[in-house]
Every structure is written in C-alpha cells, then in structure tokens.
Design a protein around this motif. Structure first.
Motif, PDB file in Angstrom:
ATOM      1  N   GLU A   1       0.835  -1.216   0.000  1.00 59.99           N
ATOM      2  CA  GLU A   1       0.000   0.000   0.000  1.00 59.99           C
ATOM      3  C   GLU A   1       0.861   1.254   0.000  1.00 59.99           C
ATOM      4  O   GLU A   1       0.564   2.234  -0.697  1.00 59.99           O
ATOM      5  N   ARG A   2       1.946   1.231   0.765  1.00 59.84           N
ATOM      6  CA  ARG A   2       2.852   2.381   0.786  1.00 59.84           C
ATOM      7  C   ARG A   2       3.504   2.564  -0.583  1.00 59.84           C
ATOM      8  O   ARG A   2       3.701   3.692  -1.050  1.00 59.84           O
TER       9      ARG A   2
ATOM     10  N   SER B   1       2.145   1.818  -3.397  1.00 65.42           N
ATOM     11  CA  SER B   1       1.131   2.385  -4.298  1.00 65.42           C
ATOM     12  C   SER B   1       0.988   3.888  -4.089  1.00 65.42           C
ATOM     13  O   SER B   1       0.819   4.642  -5.054  1.00 65.42           O
ATOM     14  N   ARG B   2       1.085   4.312  -2.821  1.00 62.04           N
ATOM     15  CA  ARG B   2       0.933   5.747  -2.527  1.00 62.04           C
ATOM     16  C   ARG B   2       2.144   6.560  -2.936  1.00 62.04           C
ATOM     17  O   ARG B   2       2.011   7.725  -3.315  1.00 62.04           O
TER      18      ARG B   2
END
Length: 401
Positions: free
Chosen positions: A259-260, A262-263
C-alpha cells in the motif's frame, strides 16, 4: 523396532525481506538451531486393533495418537502410494485428515497446531502408509517468530520418514557434532525438499519454498524473482538473534508495504532498488575469502554497514516496531549493528557478532536485552542443512529412543 532420526535447521533473512516481493534480491541462511524428529517403527502387531501411530511434541508437552485401523478407514489407504515422488495433498485427503483431527480435543490455546498436525498425518501416511510407529519432535526454534520453524519441522519430518522408508540414506561425513548425525546426498536432499514443500503448502497455503530450501540444503542462498542461487560462505558468520516475543501479522505487514508503494511509487521504487543493491553486495561479501584478522574485520565491517542500511530502509517501509527499536538502541550502546529479520512488526532481530568481540561484552549485551523480557540465541550462520541418524543413534535430545 527400527529407529532413525533427522534434524533440520532454521533460517534467517540476512538482507532483502519485503523488497523481494517487489522484485529485489534477498539473502537467506541456515542457522544452527534445529528441529529434531525421531521415529520408532513398531512391528506389525498380531492384534491389529492395538496398532497405533503416536506423535509426541516435546515443546508444547502434547501427545497425539491414532489407531492405524482408524487411519485406514478414514484415509481409505493402507500402503504408501510411493515415497520416491512427492505428491500434493488433495482437497479430499485434507478434508479426511481434518476429520481425524476433530476427534482430538486440541486445546483452544494450541489451535495453531492443527495445520502442523495435518502436515504430519499427510507426510506420514503418504510415505509410510498406516504403519504403527512413534514420532518424537523437539525444537530449538521459537514458533511463529520468522526463523523458519514450520519449514524445519516439515524438512526434518520428511527426512526421517524417507530414511525409514529406505529411500533416503546417509552418505557418511559426520556433520561435526557427534551423536551420529550424518549428511545426505544431493539427489536425496532434492526429494526431501519436494516432500517438505508439500507439507509447507498445507501449513501456509502458498509458501515461497525458500524456507524449506534453506532448511534442506543449508548454507546461504540468494533469491530473486523465483530463482535461487547457492552461496558459499568462506568464513563463519556469527549472529545474536533476539526474539522480542512480540507476535506479528505477516500478511498485514506485506500488504502495508504494498500500500505504501502504491501511494509513493517513485520513492518506494528507489527503496526497493537500494535493497536490491544491498542484497547483491551481501551475496558477494559472504563468499569472499578472508585469511587474516585484518581481512576478517574488514569483511565484518562491510557486512555491518549493509545491515545498518537495510534496517534503515525497512524503517522506510514501515515494518519496524518499538520492540525492534529497543533492540537496536541496546546493541548500539555496545557499538553493535542490528536489523530485523523476516516480516518485522516484532519477531526477531539479528545482531552481527564481530570475531574480535569479547565474551564479556557479549554477555553484557545479552543480559541487557533479556532485562526487557527478550530471548537471545547465539548462532552460527550458513551451516549444514538436513542431517540424519540411522540405527546407531541411541539418544535423541536427551531421551533414549
């Protein structure tokens, strides 16, 4: 009564955890903490109803037994289908094994044992059929702490069962610690590894295969995008492993890194690229020959710097933890370098032990870490994989077999 035993080592990740999921290289190594399995195959009883398969788990202090007749009835099998070819556990067979486990009242606090018991029943009945016997298991490895305890269980179990089946044999070459432990040939190790991987699939669903490969073959390996490269450490590397005793959710930690990424795709791509460079350099350094104190110290200093950088990047990924940071601060007081190993979020931390470090200083480090209720293990990295003991092994972890 036929007696044999096997032992298989745990593992650490020296560099590259988490980033390996995103295409970077990682380096794993065997450690000299072992899971041991002994097997006493019992003669076929005249009274078939008395024949049982027993599993004695020394560490949790639990014993399980199944009448051989009941195993045949539920699994619809008597003879093993052939040990020379590892086969996956079918959904139907796994469901049948689950029915056998339901007949045991496994304590709620020990419910995590179910997957390991399923792997045991699958491996035993697939390799030896429903023969009566007693298997005893003990381990130096803390469970669920990222040191490959389940893989060591599956490898040692597969090793002892295949040895009893006459499929795997020792090739001589005592492993160095006495007690009759002997090495196993490469082709036999390949077979053990394939069976152990089937056990790991029952326990974990979709394992990478890295843990069982390191436990089977020992030494060190570099892995990247599914490819494994064997590394040969030319000098002993010693580590202090600190078990923080803090449980963690590996899937959640892996998802958090993704997720990190992706951000912050560009920043995290740079992090993963840096980790890849560190893993590649670690691979080169461990294979370098160092023939004097100056060369050994230089090699250890480079390895320490890379570990320190890798830890910083793991912090960037968000997988550190207050318990891990406590270990880092404590060892830094003694000018020692540490990094987490495995998923992070707790679990275990590695500290490089320089060759020139005095035992007095090391004992002070351990005492301070243990004052935080942590547990410490001194290990040598990159040693032997699976070893077996046939016939002449009169003792097993302190118990006569």
């Amino acid at each position: 009564m036929e007696v044999c035993a096997a032992r298989a080592p745990g593992k650490i990740i020296l560099a590259g955890e988490h980033a390996v999921v995103h295409g970077s290289a990682a380096v794993a190594a065997a450690i000299d903490l072992y899971t041991r399995c002994s097997l006493c195959l019992m003669p076929l009883a005249d009274d078939e109803a008395a024949a049982t398969l027993e599993l004695d788990l020394k560490d949790p202090g639990l014993t399980f037994s199944w009448p051989c007749g009941r195993l045949r009835e539920v699994l619809l099998t008597d003879e093993a289908a052939g040990a020379r070819e590892a086969r996956p556990c079918s959904p139907d067979r796994l469901a049948s094994i689950a029915r056998l486990l339901e007949e045991h009242e496994i304590p709620e606090a020990k419910i995590w044992l179910s997957a390991g018991l399923s792997a045991f029943l699958f491996l035993y009945t697939s390799i030896l059929g429903c023969r009566p016997g007693k298997v005893t298991v003990s381990s130096d490895l803390p469970m669920g702490s990222g040191l490959g305890s389940s893989a060591a269980f599956c490898v040692s179990m597969s090793g002892v069962l295949l040895t009893a089946a006459g499929v795997v044999t020792a090739v001589g070459g005592i492993s160095g610690e006495g007690m009759g432990w002997e090495l196993v040939g490469k082709d036999d190790l390949e077979l053990v590894n394939r069976w152990a991987f089937q056990g790991e699939k029952i326990i974990h669903g979709k394992p990478s295969g890295i843990d069982n490969a390191v436990s089977t073959f020992g030494s060190m390996i570099k892995f990247k995008k599914g490819e494994l490269t064997n590394l040969k450490s030319s000098n002993p590397v010693k580590m202090l492993i600190t078990d923080t005793r803090v449980g963690r959710n590996t899937k959640a930690l892996v998802a958090g890194v993704s997720e990190r990424a992706s951000r912050h795709s560009d920043a995290m791509a740079s992090v993963f690229n840096a980790v890849n460079s560190i893993s590649e350099e670690v691979s080169s350094i461990v294979e370098l020959a160092a023939n004097d104190e100056i060369a050994i110290t230089s090699k250890e200093e480079k390895l320490a710097e890379l570990m320190e950088m890798n830890q910083g990047l793991l912090q960037c990924m968000g997988v550190s933890h207050s318990s891990i940071e406590t270990v880092l601060r404590t060892t830094l007081k003694f000018n020692l370098v540490s990094k987490l190993t495995g998923a992070g979020g707790g679990g275990c931390v590695l500290t490089l032990i320089p060759t020139m470090l005095s035992n007095l200083v090391l004992e002070k480090v351990i005492a301070e870490l243990e004052s935080h209720s942590f547990r410490c293990f001194k290990v040598e990295v990159g040693g032997q994989g699976l070893q077996v003991c046939q016939g002449g092994c009169s003792y097993f972890n302190g118990d006569v077999v």
